[in-house]
Design a protein around this motif. Structure first.
Motif, short mmCIF file in Angstrom:
data_model
loop_
_atom_site.label_atom_id
_atom_site.label_comp_id
_atom_site.label_asym_id
_atom_site.label_seq_id
_atom_site.Cartn_x
_atom_site.Cartn_y
_atom_site.Cartn_z
N UNK A 121 -10.64 28.35 -1.24
CA UNK A 121 -9.84 28.44 -0.02
C UNK A 121 -10.46 27.56 1.07
N UNK A 122 -9.67 26.69 1.67
CA UNK A 122 -10.14 25.81 2.73
C UNK A 122 -10.78 24.52 2.24
N UNK A 123 -10.93 24.34 0.94
CA UNK A 123 -11.54 23.12 0.39
C UNK A 123 -10.48 22.07 0.11
N UNK A 124 -10.90 20.81 0.04
CA UNK A 124 -9.98 19.69 -0.14
C UNK A 124 -10.41 18.78 -1.28
N UNK A 125 -9.42 18.03 -1.78
CA UNK A 125 -9.66 16.96 -2.74
C UNK A 125 -8.66 15.85 -2.41
N UNK A 126 -9.05 14.60 -2.70
CA UNK A 126 -8.22 13.44 -2.37
C UNK A 126 -7.90 12.65 -3.62
N UNK A 127 -6.81 11.90 -3.56
CA UNK A 127 -6.51 10.89 -4.57
C UNK A 127 -5.96 9.67 -3.87
N UNK A 128 -6.02 8.53 -4.55
CA UNK A 128 -5.64 7.25 -3.93
C UNK A 128 -4.27 6.78 -4.42
N UNK A 129 -3.53 6.20 -3.48
CA UNK A 129 -2.30 5.46 -3.78
C UNK A 129 -2.59 4.02 -3.35
N UNK A 130 -2.50 3.08 -4.29
CA UNK A 130 -2.73 1.68 -3.96
C UNK A 130 -1.42 0.92 -4.04
N UNK A 131 -1.30 -0.12 -3.21
CA UNK A 131 -0.05 -0.86 -3.13
C UNK A 131 -0.34 -2.30 -2.70
N UNK A 132 0.54 -3.24 -3.06
CA UNK A 132 0.31 -4.62 -2.64
C UNK A 132 0.62 -4.78 -1.15
N UNK A 133 -0.27 -5.48 -0.46
CA UNK A 133 -0.06 -5.75 0.96
C UNK A 133 0.94 -6.89 1.08
N UNK A 134 1.89 -6.74 1.98
CA UNK A 134 2.91 -7.77 2.17
C UNK A 134 2.37 -8.85 3.10
N UNK A 135 1.86 -9.93 2.49
CA UNK A 135 1.39 -11.06 3.29
C UNK A 135 2.25 -12.30 3.00
N UNK A 136 3.48 -12.02 2.53
CA UNK A 136 4.39 -13.11 2.15
C UNK A 136 5.07 -13.77 3.34
N UNK A 137 5.01 -13.14 4.49
CA UNK A 137 5.70 -13.68 5.66
C UNK A 137 7.13 -13.19 5.75
N UNK A 138 7.66 -12.59 4.67
CA UNK A 138 9.01 -12.04 4.68
C UNK A 138 8.99 -10.58 5.08
N UNK A 139 10.17 -10.03 5.26
CA UNK A 139 10.24 -8.63 5.70
C UNK A 139 9.95 -7.66 4.57
N UNK A 140 10.20 -8.02 3.32
CA UNK A 140 9.91 -7.17 2.18
C UNK A 140 10.74 -5.91 2.15
N UNK A 141 10.31 -4.96 1.34
CA UNK A 141 10.98 -3.66 1.23
C UNK A 141 10.30 -2.71 2.21
N UNK A 142 11.03 -2.20 3.18
CA UNK A 142 10.48 -1.32 4.22
C UNK A 142 10.23 0.07 3.65
N UNK A 143 9.02 0.59 3.82
CA UNK A 143 8.66 1.92 3.34
C UNK A 143 9.02 2.94 4.41
N UNK A 144 9.78 3.96 4.03
CA UNK A 144 10.24 4.95 5.00
C UNK A 144 9.61 6.33 4.79
N UNK A 145 8.88 6.54 3.70
CA UNK A 145 8.26 7.84 3.48
C UNK A 145 7.49 7.89 2.17
N UNK A 146 6.74 8.95 2.00
CA UNK A 146 5.90 9.20 0.84
C UNK A 146 6.24 10.59 0.31
N UNK A 147 6.64 10.67 -0.95
CA UNK A 147 6.97 11.96 -1.57
C UNK A 147 5.88 12.28 -2.58
N UNK A 148 5.23 13.45 -2.40
CA UNK A 148 4.11 13.85 -3.25
C UNK A 148 4.44 15.17 -3.92
#
Length: 189
Positions: A121-148
């Motif tokens: 009770x009260x303890x935590x654990x983490x996990x990572x979500x990795x993603x490509x950084x948009x450095x293309x100069x274009x608008x790309x696909x806009x992220x609107x939320x994260x569902x876990x």
């Protein structure tokens, strides 16, 4: 003729199941008899310390951007904090989907070993979500939320996306969004 083949196949499956329902001549549904070395009820031991899966409703789920400036891959750390009144267990991978203006995008598992973590009770654990950084100069696909969705659960939690606002649009050859197993990110990244 087709009905006969299906009936024979169904009988073969039932017969196979009935053969596997016996173990050393004893019916599996019969509770095992305690051995001399097994702990009795109320004593400490594996049976006394077993914990159930963490339920979505008893977890506090948060996400934070832990990307290091200049990285070509962004990282979001998702935290599961046990807000229940009991110890519970998380095993494996959480389900992760990014909501984008182009639709939902499921994160791929990294394939790393997926440990089992017991949260007090009260303890935590983490996990990572990795993603490509948009450095293309274009608008790309806009992220609107994260569902876990916590491991072994069907109820999801929707969070605000704390990472970079968009993903680069690629022909499928780019870096995919990936999710690591429970415990794959520490506090602060």
């Amino acid at each position: 003729m087709r009905v006969t083949k299906l009936t024979v196949a169904a009988l073969a499956v039932v017969a196979g199941l009935s053969l596997t329902a016996c173990e050393n001549g004893n019916d599996i549904a019969e509770p095992p008899k305690p051995s001399a070395s097994a702990p009795e009820q109320g004593q400490d031991g594996p049976a006394a310390t077993a914990t159930a899966d963490c339920r979505t409703d008893e977890l506090e789920v948060t996400a934070s951007d832990v990307t290091i400036e200049g990285d070509t891959v962004g990282t979001v750390a998702v935290e599961f904090a046990n807000g229940g009144d009991r110890d519970c267990t998380l095993t494996g991978y959480a389900g992760v989907d990014l909501k984008t203006n182009a639709g939902s995008l499921a994160a791929e598992r990294t394939g790393e070993e997926a440990p089992s973590v017991t949260l007090g009770n009260g303890k935590s654990v983490w996990f990572a979500v990795t993603y490509p950084v948009n450095d293309s100069g274009g608008s790309g696909a806009r992220i609107t939320g994260l569902v876990v969705t916590p491991p072994n659960q069907t109820k999801s939690v929707t969070l605000d996306w704390p990472g970079t606002g968009s993903l680069p649009v690629t022909d499928g050859s780019g870096t995919p969004v990936k999710v690591g197993p429970i415990g794959s990110a520490g506090q602060g990244g």
